[in-house]
Enzyme design. Structure first.
Site, short mmCIF file in Angstrom:
data_model
loop_
_atom_site.label_atom_id
_atom_site.label_comp_id
_atom_site.label_asym_id
_atom_site.label_seq_id
_atom_site.Cartn_x
_atom_site.Cartn_y
_atom_site.Cartn_z
CE1 TYR A 58 -4.13 -1.64 -0.26
CE2 TYR A 58 -3.06 -3.23 1.20
CZ TYR A 58 -4.09 -2.89 0.33
OH TYR A 58 -5.05 -3.81 0.03
NE ARG A 116 -3.10 0.12 -5.22
CZ ARG A 116 -4.40 -0.14 -5.05
NH1 ARG A 116 -4.77 -1.02 -4.13
NH2 ARG A 116 -5.30 0.44 -5.79
CD GLN A 143 -16.85 -1.23 -6.74
OE1 GLN A 143 -16.70 -2.41 -6.52
NE2 GLN A 143 -17.18 -0.77 -7.94
CG ASN A 144 -12.05 3.74 -7.96
OD1 ASN A 144 -12.20 2.53 -8.07
ND2 ASN A 144 -12.29 4.58 -8.95
CG HIS A 193 -14.15 -1.07 -1.59
ND1 HIS A 193 -14.02 -1.62 -2.85
CD2 HIS A 193 -15.26 -1.64 -1.07
CE1 HIS A 193 -15.00 -2.48 -3.08
NE2 HIS A 193 -15.78 -2.49 -2.02
CB CYS A 247 -5.30 3.83 15.31
SG CYS A 247 -4.58 3.12 16.81
CB CYS A 285 -2.38 6.09 16.64
SG CYS A 285 -4.00 6.90 16.62
CB CYS A 321 -4.41 6.30 21.09
SG CYS A 321 -3.71 5.10 19.91
CG LEU A 369 -12.65 -0.08 -22.36
CD1 LEU A 369 -12.67 1.32 -22.96
CD2 LEU A 369 -11.26 -0.42 -21.82
N1 APR Z 1 -13.40 3.51 -19.13
C1 APR Z 1 -14.43 2.78 -18.64
N2 APR Z 1 -14.28 1.55 -18.12
C2 APR Z 1 -13.03 1.03 -18.09
C3 APR Z 1 -11.90 1.73 -18.60
C4 APR Z 1 -12.14 3.02 -19.14
N3 APR Z 1 -11.15 3.78 -19.64
N4 APR Z 1 -10.82 0.95 -18.43
C5 APR Z 1 -11.23 -0.19 -17.87
N5 APR Z 1 -12.57 -0.15 -17.66
C6 APR Z 1 -13.43 -1.17 -17.06
C7 APR Z 1 -13.00 -2.58 -17.34
O1 APR Z 1 -13.54 -3.04 -18.57
C8 APR Z 1 -13.55 -3.34 -16.13
O2 APR Z 1 -14.88 -3.81 -16.39
O3 APR Z 1 -13.34 -1.02 -15.66
C9 APR Z 1 -13.62 -2.27 -15.04
C10 APR Z 1 -12.61 -2.47 -13.92
O4 APR Z 1 -12.94 -3.64 -13.23
P1 APR Z 1 -12.05 -4.16 -12.00
O5 APR Z 1 -10.61 -4.15 -12.37
O6 APR Z 1 -12.63 -5.45 -11.53
O7 APR Z 1 -12.24 -3.02 -10.90
P2 APR Z 1 -13.46 -2.79 -9.89
O8 APR Z 1 -14.73 -3.27 -10.48
O9 APR Z 1 -13.39 -1.40 -9.43
O10 APR Z 1 -13.05 -3.76 -8.70
C11 APR Z 1 -13.88 -3.79 -7.57
O11 APR Z 1 -12.35 -5.22 -6.46
O12 APR Z 1 -10.24 -5.92 -5.86
C12 APR Z 1 -11.32 -5.19 -5.50
O13 APR Z 1 -11.29 -3.58 -3.84
C13 APR Z 1 -11.02 -3.75 -5.20
O14 APR Z 1 -12.55 -1.88 -5.36
C14 APR Z 1 -12.02 -2.98 -6.05
C15 APR Z 1 -13.07 -4.02 -6.33
#
Ligand code: APR
Length: 244
Positions: free
Chosen positions: A59, A62, A94-95, A112, A120, A139, A142, A206
């Site tokens: 992390y 990232r 979810q991001n 998420h 903490c 932390c 605390c 996409l």
């Molecule tokens: N525009 C639109 N959609 C897109 C683009 C784009 N430029 N690029 C990729 N995608 C789509 C892909 O086709 C795919 O269906 O985004 C989707 C991404 O899917 P995942 O990688 O599975 O991501 P997500 O659905 O956010 O994952 C959910 O899984 O691992 C966990 O906690 C993590 O929040 C995450 C959760």
């Protein structure tokens, strides 16, 4: 074409795909994060218990990567929608990146968690966190070391603010899923829930995920489709959506 006129309330769900064109890797696309790292090694409470330093390192890398990325036209369009839409609006993501906020969105629900926050486990309080985390991190609340973890929801843990999300799904007239593969629950069930409660459901991705939950699917990159969709909502013909 979906008739968006008269829509009083919107819930938007975003996933990794909305940040893809900002240079953030998705999880399940070819070359996605989960093709390089195993979920069991970095994204479960068990992984953190077994190897806290390794999970912190994952992390931290990232978090450092966030410094180099900028919001794109899709994030900006959703910020514009929040600002100009004259109705109830909820953006659930979810991001764990900060790109919605960087684009100007104000009330983002990070179901998420957030990479730039630490939790903490000793006092259960959160702190803003932009540096690396380690097993020695202290932390600020605390003043105790050893209990800090990334404030992200791992597999096997309950996402944040679910009650509030389900209340809003039950009330919304339009549910839009953007850039998510719809494979991870509970978010993967939101479209079904909203549709069951009477909402119009739209997917922007996409590639269509093939889910039968959506009344309409728009396939293409988020940076071109989301701004166009927001324009449609804000210029609803039967009733003005745009705030005066
Ligand atoms: N525009 C639109 N959609 C897109 C683009 C784009 N430029 N690029 C990729 N995608 C789509 C892909 O086709 C795919 O269906 O985004 C989707 C991404 O899917 P995942 O990688 O599975 O991501 P997500 O659905 O956010 O994952 C959910 O899984 O691992 C966990 O906690 C993590 O929040 C995450 C959760």
């Amino acid at each position: 074409m979906t008739n968006l006129a008269g829509c009083p309330s919107i819930v938007i769900l975003t996933g990794a795909g909305i940040s893809a064109e900002s240079g953030v890797a998705t999880f399940r696309d070819k070359d996605g994060l989960w093709s390089k790292v195993r979920i069991e090694d970095v994204a479960t409470p068990e992984a953190f218990l077994r190897d806290p330093a390794g999970v912190h390192a994952f992390y931290n890398a990232r978090r450092r990567g966030l410094g180099a990325i900028q919001p794109n036209a899709a994030h900006q369009a959703l910020a514009r929608l929040e600002r100009d839409f004259d109705g109830d609006f909820l953006l659930v993501t979810q991001n764990i990146d900060h790109l919605h906020e960087a684009a100007g969105s104000r009330a983002v629900l990070h179901m998420h968690g957030e990479l730039q926050k630490a939790l903490c486990v000793l006092c259960d309080r959160r702190s803003d966190w932009i540096d690396d985390l380690s097993v020695e991190s202290c932390c600020p609340h605390c003043n105790t070391a050893g209990g800090m973890r990334p404030d992200v929801v791992w597999f096997g843990e309950m996402p944040y603010r679910m009650e509030e999300i389900y209340e809003r799904l039950a009330d919304c007239a339009l549910f839009v899923s953007i850039g998510t593969s719809g494979t991870v629950y509970p978010a993967a069930g939101f479209a079904d829930e909203a549709r069951h409660c009477g909402a119009l459901t739209v997917e922007i991705n996409l590639e269509p995920t093939g889910a039968a939950l959506f009344h309409e699917t728009r396939a293409g990159p988020a940076t071109s489709l989301v701004p166009a969709f927001v324009d449609e909502i804000l210029s609803g013909s039967d009733r003005p959506f745009k705030k005066a």
